[in-house]
Design a protein around this motif. Structure first.
Motif, PDB file in Angstrom:
ATOM      1  N   LEU A 150       0.970  -1.200   0.073  1.00 58.70           N
ATOM      2  CA  LEU A 150       0.090  -0.062  -0.069  1.00 58.70           C
ATOM      3  C   LEU A 150       0.785   1.352   0.092  1.00 58.70           C
ATOM      4  CD1 LEU A 150      -2.927   1.234   0.151  1.00 58.70           C
ATOM      5  CD2 LEU A 150      -2.619   1.328   2.664  1.00 58.70           C
ATOM      6  N   TRP A 151       0.582   2.165  -1.131  1.00 58.90           N
ATOM      7  CA  TRP A 151       1.443   3.326  -1.177  1.00 58.90           C
ATOM      8  C   TRP A 151       0.809   4.306  -0.298  1.00 58.90           C
ATOM      9  CZ3 TRP A 151       0.291   7.643  -4.563  1.00 58.90           C
ATOM     10  CH2 TRP A 151       1.081   8.697  -4.357  1.00 58.90           C
ATOM     11  N   LYS A 152      -0.459   4.637  -0.735  1.00 58.59           N
ATOM     12  CA  LYS A 152      -1.135   5.671  -0.023  1.00 58.59           C
ATOM     13  C   LYS A 152      -2.676   5.539  -0.330  1.00 58.59           C
ATOM     14  CE  LYS A 152      -0.864  10.797  -0.440  1.00 58.59           C
ATOM     15  NZ  LYS A 152      -0.391  11.874  -1.125  1.00 58.59           N
ATOM     16  N   GLU A 153      -3.510   6.175   0.637  1.00 56.24           N
ATOM     17  CA  GLU A 153      -4.883   6.339   0.335  1.00 56.24           C
ATOM     18  C   GLU A 153      -5.242   7.623   0.005  1.00 56.24           C
ATOM     19  OE1 GLU A 153      -7.709   4.285   2.822  1.00 56.24           O
ATOM     20  OE2 GLU A 153      -6.605   2.703   3.569  1.00 56.24           O
ATOM     21  N   VAL A 154      -5.821   7.856  -0.934  1.00 54.73           N
ATOM     22  CA  VAL A 154      -6.070   9.170  -1.508  1.00 54.73           C
ATOM     23  C   VAL A 154      -7.803   9.570  -1.219  1.00 54.73           C
ATOM     24  CG1 VAL A 154      -6.451  10.779  -3.596  1.00 54.73           C
ATOM     25  CG2 VAL A 154      -4.456   9.006  -3.207  1.00 54.73           C
ATOM     26  N   LYS A 155      -7.956  10.501  -0.418  1.00 59.26           N
ATOM     27  CA  LYS A 155      -9.243  11.284  -0.329  1.00 59.26           C
ATOM     28  C   LYS A 155      -9.286  12.443  -0.510  1.00 59.26           C
ATOM     29  CE  LYS A 155      -9.965   7.642   3.326  1.00 59.26           C
ATOM     30  NZ  LYS A 155     -10.991   6.673   3.043  1.00 59.26           N
ATOM     31  N   GLY A 192     -16.590  17.872  -8.189  1.00 56.06           N
ATOM     32  CA  GLY A 192     -16.897  17.995  -6.659  1.00 56.06           C
ATOM     33  C   GLY A 192     -17.085  16.614  -6.313  1.00 56.06           C
ATOM     34  N   ARG A 193     -17.004  15.599  -7.236  1.00 59.98           N
ATOM     35  CA  ARG A 193     -17.110  14.155  -6.494  1.00 59.98           C
ATOM     36  C   ARG A 193     -16.020  13.779  -5.953  1.00 59.98           C
ATOM     37  NH1 ARG A 193     -16.801   9.691 -10.963  1.00 59.98           N
ATOM     38  NH2 ARG A 193     -15.959   8.323  -9.434  1.00 59.98           N
ATOM     39  N   ARG A 194     -16.395  12.837  -4.736  1.00 60.50           N
ATOM     40  CA  ARG A 194     -15.332  12.436  -3.841  1.00 60.50           C
ATOM     41  C   ARG A 194     -14.598  11.221  -4.507  1.00 60.50           C
ATOM     42  NH1 ARG A 194     -17.170  12.935   2.359  1.00 60.50           N
ATOM     43  NH2 ARG A 194     -18.541  15.021   1.957  1.00 60.50           N
ATOM     44  N   MET A 195     -13.241  11.449  -4.125  1.00 61.96           N
ATOM     45  CA  MET A 195     -12.277  10.240  -4.447  1.00 61.96           C
ATOM     46  C   MET A 195     -11.724   9.638  -3.506  1.00 61.96           C
ATOM     47  SD  MET A 195      -9.666  11.595  -7.583  1.00 61.96           S
ATOM     48  CE  MET A 195      -8.477  12.351  -6.180  1.00 61.96           C
ATOM     49  N   SER A 196     -11.840   8.110  -3.338  1.00 66.30           N
ATOM     50  CA  SER A 196     -11.409   7.629  -2.396  1.00 66.30           C
ATOM     51  C   SER A 196     -10.760   6.239  -2.795  1.00 66.30           C
ATOM     52  CB  SER A 196     -12.657   7.171  -1.432  1.00 66.30           C
ATOM     53  OG  SER A 196     -12.152   6.491  -0.499  1.00 66.30           O
ATOM     54  N   ASP A 197      -9.402   6.340  -3.055  1.00 66.11           N
ATOM     55  CA  ASP A 197      -8.658   5.156  -3.456  1.00 66.11           C
ATOM     56  C   ASP A 197      -7.570   4.750  -2.752  1.00 66.11           C
ATOM     57  OD1 ASP A 197      -9.663   5.330  -6.652  1.00 66.11           O
ATOM     58  OD2 ASP A 197      -9.519   7.184  -6.212  1.00 66.11           O
ATOM     59  N   ALA A 198      -7.460   3.308  -2.713  1.00 67.39           N
ATOM     60  CA  ALA A 198      -6.083   3.004  -2.018  1.00 67.39           C
ATOM     61  C   ALA A 198      -5.093   2.523  -3.326  1.00 67.39           C
ATOM     62  CB  ALA A 198      -6.506   1.564  -1.372  1.00 67.39           C
TER      63      ALA A 198
END
Length: 129
Positions: A61-66, A73-79
């Motif tokens: 896991l490098w990063k969780e992006v929120k 304006g849509r939310r991003m939530s990626d591992a």
């Protein structure tokens, strides 16, 4: 937990990318997490669906992006996971969603917003376009 998981793997100055069929934009492979699924198992399932001949080594896991996408304006939530070892052919499995998989330079392609963010953080200043 993130809503989706993405894979970043680099080899000889190139990264693994897939092209979305619906809009022709390039992205790092991956997809949305299902109920009860971990981020890591989501990524392994998505890769098996999208690129069935590709074998993944250990994932880190490098990063969780929120964040929020600036235009919509849509939310991003990626591992975001990194893999140092992959093997196998780049044969597209899910042809409804993606139409091409290639090893390419990380710059010079139309990317999805999430993939652009990942590229800019992991590969800064390499011939920016």
């Amino acid at each position: 937990m993130a809503k989706s998981s993405k894979l970043v793997v680099a080899r000889k100055g190139r990264v693994l990318m897939v092209r979305r069929k619906r809009d022709g934009l390039w992205m790092f492979p991956g997809g949305r997490r299902r109920a009860g699924e971990s981020d890591r198992s989501c990524l392994r399932r998505e890769i098996k669906e999208e690129l069935p001949k590709l074998k993944l080594g250990p994932l880190k896991l490098w990063k969780e992006v929120k964040a929020r996408k600036s235009r919509t304006g849509r939310r991003m939530s990626d591992a975001i996971f990194l893999a140092k070892k992959v093997s196998g052919r780049l044969k597209v499995g899910d042809k409804k969603e993606i139409d091409r998989a290639v090893w390419r330079k990380p710059r010079g392609a139309g990317l999805t917003p999430t993939s652009r963010y990942i590229r800019d953080k992991l590969f800064p200043g390499r011939g920016r376009r």
